[in-house]
Design a protein around this motif. Structure first.
Motif, mmCIF file in Angstrom:
data_model
loop_
_atom_site.group_PDB
_atom_site.id
_atom_site.type_symbol
_atom_site.label_atom_id
_atom_site.label_comp_id
_atom_site.label_asym_id
_atom_site.label_seq_id
_atom_site.Cartn_x
_atom_site.Cartn_y
_atom_site.Cartn_z
ATOM 1 N N ALA A 74 0.851 -1.194 0.000
ATOM 2 C CA ALA A 74 0.000 0.000 0.000
ATOM 3 C C ALA A 74 0.878 1.232 0.000
ATOM 4 C CB ALA A 74 -0.934 -0.006 1.219
ATOM 5 N N ASP A 75 0.310 2.351 -0.457
ATOM 6 C CA ASP A 75 1.036 3.612 -0.400
ATOM 7 C C ASP A 75 0.992 4.193 1.013
ATOM 8 O OD1 ASP A 75 1.549 3.433 -3.113
ATOM 9 O OD2 ASP A 75 -0.276 4.526 -3.655
ATOM 10 N N VAL B 112 -9.332 5.899 1.405
ATOM 11 C CA VAL B 112 -9.670 5.012 0.286
ATOM 12 C C VAL B 112 -10.744 5.650 -0.587
ATOM 13 C CG1 VAL B 112 -10.703 2.793 -0.337
ATOM 14 C CG2 VAL B 112 -8.986 2.905 1.480
ATOM 15 N N ASN C 17 -4.413 4.749 -2.139
ATOM 16 C CA ASN C 17 -4.124 3.331 -1.871
ATOM 17 C C ASN C 17 -3.701 3.187 -0.408
ATOM 18 O OD1 ASN C 17 -3.459 0.633 -1.939
ATOM 19 N ND2 ASN C 17 -1.545 0.920 -3.084
ATOM 20 N N SER C 18 -4.695 3.060 0.454
ATOM 21 C CA SER C 18 -4.447 3.028 1.895
ATOM 22 C C SER C 18 -4.976 1.725 2.489
ATOM 23 C CB SER C 18 -5.121 4.222 2.582
ATOM 24 O OG SER C 18 -4.930 4.183 3.977
ATOM 25 N N LYS C 19 -4.282 1.244 3.525
ATOM 26 C CA LYS C 19 -4.691 0.035 4.231
ATOM 27 C C LYS C 19 -4.657 0.307 5.736
ATOM 28 C CE LYS C 19 -5.010 -2.957 0.746
ATOM 29 N NZ LYS C 19 -6.224 -3.725 0.420
#
Length: 590
Positions: free
Chosen positions: A409-410, A442, A447-449
């Motif tokens: 992820a970014d 998101v 692009n996040s987790k």
């Protein structure tokens, strides 16, 4: 790791080394007549190895009182952990100044009386930096002296006379055969040295003062050669060089310097015993007389750097002569006793190390902070609810399972302290805020987790826990934005006006500190441009495992709101933060 961190490690290692010196001196005193010279010399190798390699395994129950005191003295002002029964303590910086250090930590007791404890101040930092500078300066001066000393030795060897006496060459050859030495050693004579000595790592040489060579017989010369060959066989040149190097590094510790001197003395006695063991019965007296004669011929000995002199000074000769006259072959019982004692001391010294007083094993100190922080914040402010934030959180599906599939992820949002919550907004947990921030990012197309963490049993290990999760599950984490979300709890009512505040916390000794600060500063600028949310920055030296800010060049610890924040305040902070992160990421991608 900067010079200050190295200096702190050296101080800790020096402290442990001093204790080891005292323990060894006591043990050597107790077993003085029961153990031979081999033990008395080689037991010091534990100290040398300990000072050269201060790290080791991290024990759970090794000298807890020593561990605690060292930690308090060195790390209290750096790892001012945020501990108040499952919640951090606010280290406040009122003027929102990026270049100033936070210097007070506020506790509120049961009677709502504020106590200010000065934990980290500019004065203490200045003193530490000053001592570090002095340490480095003296090392540079001593290193210069060493360089000049080795240069002088090289010049003496270059102008020395080589192999002028045939009988001496034959004695050297015969002694090498007796002692089973096949390596080549040069024999040099010089008027610029005062004691027979061994020098040279790659091409070893025996240096003989001309005064000594002209005034002794072949039998006495044999004893001198055998003594220097023992130094060669024992690799004492290497050990002596290590002692010299450690003396430069630990120049400030008189206990260690005394220990180094005792090592040199025990080295000479051990060589005496080795020589006598190769002589016929009764020759020990003649050998002792040779040492006395050499001392009379050379007068006052001036030690040359890089050599192992046969005679150093008159003060040690008396003891050596007594030991020589009392020589007895070591018994099996003494050898076994010596081996057992060395094994026990060596094993204990391995477990006491600077790494056990390091980043991830600070539970004892954390307990002290927690006991000081077990207080209850009381307030008469009524609870204000805002269903919109609660509804947003309830709609989230947070994965709290222990099974995590490694991902890329970014941006990764996580919570080192997932069980933190707020007093007014009591229905909200910080872990839920992390999940909500991730959800909003998101939806903004990033692009996040969200990495769900669990609270460890020992509060002090929370950062180690999240650190392990990141390293295990986040692919390419050094190039990933890592955001650790926290709340600020335990403040007085005077801080109620800062309910809409986002605080950034830094570890200044993190290798990525400058990059992390630059990244956070961009977020702060975007927050200021787009909202009325206040921002604040707090600085620590190390923090707890650098607050994981050594894992990535875009890693920040962010505290949202405080104990007096309502759900509305927290929502405003989150919205401002999400927008700021989005704008910052857009700028960095251009």
């Amino acid at each position: 790791m900067d010079f200050t961190s190295i200096f702190q490690m050296i101080v800790l290692s020096s402290f442990i080394g001093s204790i080891l010196v005292l323990v060894l001196l006591v043990i050597k005193r107790v077993f003085k007549n029961n153990l031979n010279s081999t033990f008395h010399y080689y037991v010091w190798m534990i100290l040398i190895l300990k000072l050269m390699i201060p790290f080791g395994p991290q024990p759970h129950l090794i000298f807890p009182n020593i561990h605690k005191s060292i930690y308090i003295q060195t790390n209290t002002n750096e790892n001012a952990q945020k501990t108040q029964i499952k919640s951090p303590v606010k280290l406040e910086n009122e003027n929102i100044n990026y270049s100033t250090l936070a210097n007070t930590i506020h506790f509120q007791n049961k009677s709502n009386t504020n106590t200010v404890v000065n934990i980290f101040s500019k004065n203490s930092s200045t003193i530490e930096n000053g001592l570090c500078f002095l340490w480095i300066l003296v090392i540079i001066l001593l290193t210069g002296i060493l360089v000049l000393g080795y240069k002088k030795l090289k010049e003496i060897v270059s102008v020395s006379i080589k192999d002028i006496n045939y009988s001496h060459k034959k004695i050297l050859h015969d002694c090498k055969n007796v002692m089973n030495i096949r390596s080549h050693l040069g024999l040099f004579y010089s008027s610029q040295i005062s004691s027979p000595s061994l020098c040279g790592f790659i091409k070893p040489k025996i240096l003989i003062p001309i005064t000594v060579a002209d005034n002794i017989g072949d039998e006495e010369f044999k004893y001198i050669i055998m003594h220097e060959l023992c130094h060669f066989k024992n690799k004492d040149i290497i050990i002596n060089s290590l002692i010299t190097l450690l003396s430069v590094i630990y120049w400030f510790n008189p206990v260690l310097l005394y220990g180094f001197q005792k090592i040199r003395e025990n080295c000479e006695i051990y060589c005496d015993y080795q020589v006598i063991s190769n002589l016929s019965q009764g020759e020990n007296i003649q050998y002792g007389n040779t040492i006395i004669r050499v001392l009379k011929l050379i007068g006052k000995n001036k030690r040359l750097i890089g050599t192992t002199p046969m005679v150093m000074n008159s003060s040690e000769i008396k003891r050596r002569i007594i030991m020589i006259s009392r020589y007895k072959k070591p018994s099996i019982k003494n050898i076994l006793l010596g081996g057992i004692v060395i094994t026990i001391i060596g094993g204990l010294s391995i477990t006491v190390n600077t790494s056990s007083i390091g980043l991830c094993n600070n539970s004892k100190a954390a307990e002290i902070h927690e006991k000081a922080s077990e207080i209850t914040t009381k307030s008469n402010i009524s609870s204000i609810s805002n269903d919109k934030l609660s509804d947003s959180i309830k709609s989230l599906q947070i994965n709290k399972s222990n099974t995590i599939v490694p991902f890329s992820a970014d941006i990764v949002i996580y919570n080192s302290h997932p069980d933190e919550d707020y007093k007014l907004a009591s229905s909200i947990k910080v872990s839920e805020l992390g999940a909500l921030i991730n959800d909003k990012l998101v939806k903004e197309g990033l692009n996040s987790k969200f990495l769900s963490c669990t609270a460890p049993k020992e509060y002090a290990k929370s950062y180690c826990n999240s650190r392990d999760l990141i390293k295990t599950n986040v692919k390419n984490y050094p190039n990933t934005v890592l955001i650790d979300i926290h709340g600020i709890i335990g403040l007085s009512e005077a801080e109620a006006d800062k309910a809409k505040t986002i605080t950034f916390v830094f570890a200044k000794e993190s290798p990525y500190y400058k990059d992390n600060f630059k990244f956070a500063n961009c977020i702060v600028d975007n927050i200021k441009r787009s909202s009325k949310i206040q921002t604040n920055m707090i600085y620590f030296n190390k923090g707890n495992t650098y607050f994981n800010q050594d894992l990535s060049n875009k890693s920040v610890l962010i505290e949202i709101g405080n104990d007096f924040s309502t759900e509305k305040d927290i929502k405003a902070c989150i919205d401002a933060l999400v927008l700021a992160i989005k704008n910052t990421q857009k700028l960095s991608s251009k």
